[in-house]
Design an enzyme around this catalytic site. Sequence first.
Site, PDB file in Angstrom:
ATOM      1  N   CYS A  54       0.575  -1.129  -0.030  1.00 58.45           N
ATOM      2  CA  CYS A  54      -0.121   0.101   0.064  1.00 58.45           C
ATOM      3  C   CYS A  54       0.952   1.098   0.099  1.00 58.45           C
ATOM      4  CB  CYS A  54      -0.902  -0.049   1.260  1.00 58.45           C
ATOM      5  SG  CYS A  54       0.137  -0.221   2.647  1.00 58.45           S
ATOM      6  N   ASN A 107       3.299  -0.570   4.942  1.00 58.56           N
ATOM      7  CA  ASN A 107       3.457  -0.614   3.484  1.00 58.56           C
ATOM      8  C   ASN A 107       4.431  -1.771   3.543  1.00 58.56           C
ATOM      9  OD1 ASN A 107       3.837  -0.685   0.839  1.00 58.56           O
ATOM     10  ND2 ASN A 107       5.357   1.027   1.012  1.00 58.56           N
ATOM     11  N   GLU A 160       5.386  -6.272   3.372  1.00 54.87           N
ATOM     12  CA  GLU A 160       4.652  -7.706   3.886  1.00 54.87           C
ATOM     13  C   GLU A 160       5.718  -8.171   4.793  1.00 54.87           C
ATOM     14  OE1 GLU A 160       1.934  -9.034   2.779  1.00 54.87           O
ATOM     15  OE2 GLU A 160       1.463  -7.848   0.896  1.00 54.87           O
ATOM     16  N   ILE A 197       8.345  -9.615 -21.424  1.00 56.22           N
ATOM     17  CA  ILE A 197       8.253  -8.739 -22.512  1.00 56.22           C
ATOM     18  C   ILE A 197       9.136  -8.959 -23.408  1.00 56.22           C
ATOM     19  CG2 ILE A 197       8.547  -6.319 -23.217  1.00 56.22           C
ATOM     20  CD1 ILE A 197       5.919  -6.545 -21.698  1.00 56.22           C
ATOM     21  N   GLY A 247      13.586 -11.471 -10.066  1.00 55.20           N
ATOM     22  CA  GLY A 247      14.704 -11.699  -9.937  1.00 55.20           C
ATOM     23  C   GLY A 247      15.654 -10.812  -9.282  1.00 55.20           C
TER      24      GLY A 247
END
Length: 631
Positions: free
Chosen positions: A2, A75, A77, A291, A364
Amino acid sequence: MCGIAGIFHLETAKPVDPARVRAMLDAMPHRGPDGSGVWTAPGVGLGHLRLSIIDLAGGAQPMLTEDESLAVVFNGEIYNFAEVRAELEAKGHVFRTHSDTEVILHGYRQWGEECVHRFNGMFAFALFDARAGALWLARDRLGVKPLHYALLSDGSLIFGSELKSLLAHPLLRRAPDLSAVEDYMAYGYIPDDACLVAGVRKLGAGETLRLVRGRPLAQPQRYWDVSFAERSRATPQALEEELVALMRQAVRSRMVADVPLGAFLSGGVDSSSVVALMAESSRHAVQTCTIGFDVASLDETAYADRVARRFATDHRTCIVSPDDYGLIDTLAFHFDEPFADASALPTYRVCELAREKVTVALSGDGADEAFAGYRRHRFQMQGERLRGLIPASVRQPLFGALGRYYPKADWAPRMLRAKSTFLELAGEGGDAYAASVGVTPHGLRQRLFSQEMKSRLGAYRAEDRYVKMMAAAPARDPLDRAQYADLRIWLPGDILTKTDRMSMAVSLEAREPLLDYRLVEFAARLPVAQRIRGNSGKVLMKKAMEPFLPQDILYRQKMGFVTPISAWFRAALAGEATAIAGGSALAKTGWFDARMLAKVAADHKAGVADHGRLLWQLLMLDKALGRLFGT
């Protein structure tokens, strides 16, 4: 995951206007589209934007203890929150939610500020302790999550996840810090211990800051650092086994989520290793994405496809044109400060692709810094050996003269760019490495800056940051010193800033298992030969992953994304190149020599010289000045 923001009055417990905290949150809505909250009490206001990941129903913030003596906004984990929670429950703590946020509150109540040592994660949080009249700020060990703060004229301290949240407060004075301009021109980004807006600071990686009402603003305290001073004596086989175990644990802990989860997959060693270990631990096909580019020399999709097939992932590829300069204004908005690493363009695109199906993506990032994967690490080792063989009295005048008179050849392969090599050999180790990580050399900056700018900067030189960091490093070897400086300066300033801003721009949580602090500490103890051998870096990591990945994935030449910036400034962005020299916000500052800027633009457009990277750097600075100062 967040965004957080808040206000704390240091002197007296004056009321905090909730609307001001709300305005700070409203400046960065992309960081939390799933909910928001503001809480105020005498002298404090905390705000939170939520991207729901764990305990979707019960993890709302700001979160308070039952007696409202503690409140937190968070904010990131805490990956080991279940283990910490179990330990706290065994001590009698009762939890009301299943969120990792509540673990911070109970951890602080049990252990005080020592609780931060028990948290393994990526985090930036602010915890208000009503009984102590204190606000405690903390940032994770490696600096994955950002936190900015500033002291205002009314005696309050404001903080926020992004600079734009602080700029939303009307009392923040907007004035440029010229030393940060020098930093940016040297590195292409503004390091964590600096900010383009004077008076704004960033809490450093591995730091906490305790603010107590009635006391002056304190200095941050470092609670963690990585040491390269020790060497492991384990056998290579034992080291391989330990590394795989640490990587497996790091990946598994980052797969805990109550929302769809996937991974970025480039087909390189690092992302392929993460995907291999994810597939091993997952009951379902791992969601992966990459991508690709419509230029063969830049495209890695074939390698990514091979890895995806090997591990039966649910793989998606999006082919984009390298001519993606339409994102310039998007980048300027999300970075706030100028940021010239052009790999931000594909990073944004891969995050955009991932967000179509997942809310969390593992990356990574970090292995090159921790395990010595950059070419510059090898060049630094080789250069230090040569510098050690030739006395400085001979080396400095000899290589210095060769460097001055040898023609510049930025277009040539690295091994043929003898000018920069000679100049690095003439200098000392710290100066040489600082030059190798820079983008605009000191001599060129001196020609670009106006006389007034040079006078105002005085003796300040951006490279000294690296020189001092390397000299003070807890290290035994020149490679140690280079890696230590990269982990402290380059990693949080460039790599992690890029990943955080580009992932949060599309409301995606990016997690970096290869930056688990236990992995970084393990890597720092490795013998040099287990990091670099011959022309190969990340030696132990590649060897350890041989049972998982094919040889041509592990040992192929490292590819990097190279934008056709030079071509842009001779075609679609030619007008921007001209504007940089006159009429732009940058030109009006008086910081640069107008004639030199005009020559840079004219020579590039005429094909006399290749200044594409420099023009890109100047353009991103110009965009930031317009956004930050309205110039």
